[in-house]
Enzyme design. Sequence first.
Site, PDB file in Angstrom:
ATOM      1  N   CYS A 178       0.834  -1.211   0.000  1.00 41.38           N
ATOM      2  CA  CYS A 178       0.000   0.000   0.000  1.00 41.38           C
ATOM      3  C   CYS A 178       0.864   1.254   0.000  1.00 41.38           C
ATOM      4  O   CYS A 178       0.528   2.256  -0.650  1.00 41.38           O
ATOM      5  CB  CYS A 178      -0.901   0.038   1.233  1.00 41.38           C
TER       6      CYS A 178
HETATM    7  C1  BEZ Z   1       0.596  -4.639   1.802  1.00 38.38           C
HETATM    8  O1  BEZ Z   1       0.022  -3.597   1.555  1.00 38.38           O
HETATM    9  O2  BEZ Z   1       1.808  -4.728   1.738  1.00 38.38           O
HETATM   10  C2  BEZ Z   1      -0.162  -5.865   2.184  1.00 38.38           C
HETATM   11  C3  BEZ Z   1      -1.328  -5.758   2.904  1.00 38.38           C
HETATM   12  C4  BEZ Z   1      -1.993  -6.904   3.249  1.00 38.38           C
HETATM   13  C5  BEZ Z   1      -1.501  -8.138   2.882  1.00 38.38           C
HETATM   14  C6  BEZ Z   1      -0.350  -8.230   2.147  1.00 38.38           C
HETATM   15  C7  BEZ Z   1       0.343  -7.087   1.803  1.00 38.38           C
END
Ligand code: BEZ
Length: 211
Positions: A46
């Site tokens: 994110c």
């Molecule tokens: C991320 O944004 O890195 C993420 C969020 C939830 C699960 C896996 C990755």
Amino acid sequence: MATIRLGDEAPNFVAQSTEGEINFHDWLGDSWGVLFSHPADYTPVCTTELGTVAKYTAEFEKRNVKVVALSVDGLTSHEGWVNDINETQNTTVNFPIIADEDRKVSDLYDMIHPNADDTMTVRSVFVIGPDKKVKLMITYPASTGRNFDELLRVIDSLQLTAYHKVATPANWNSGEDCVIVPAVTNEEIPALFPKGYTEVKPYLRMTPQPN
Ligand code: BEZ
């Protein structure tokens, strides 16, 4: 929660965001809109996504698109995370992030898919037209960062259809030939497509990108 389908009116909502309270439809005004969800704050994928979108500001503005992100964390969390995004992605986040702690908007837009994860949202993207209708929905899993070049490509295609009565063929990229939509008759073509056209088949008529 009603199922949202292409062509439906994008459900309106009022929510708190990093840029103050947003009434979604009022905030959109006459612009196109992108609403996209994030599984959680302070997560690696994110962080890269929001940094990338911030760097694409000029591309969204050129297309008259307003962008708003969402995650189910609160405002204080968002504000701290934005500092991290700016620092690590070398950018300035300049679009609102909705604080959806009560999952009101996530539920409205069916962004939580319990068999994938019952607390976090998936990576949903909604493109909304100036008529407030849903033009595109894409769903990615939490583990895959989205391709924002692809999002811009689809917005270009949607806007060509809306303003120039063309569709775009497989793997089309901006600048390449387009497909004249079936609703346009051959008689209408000279006025609508002064760059000319090629009839490959009566149902497959190609024209240079009109804009
Ligand atoms: C991320 O944004 O890195 C993420 C969020 C939830 C699960 C896996 C990755």
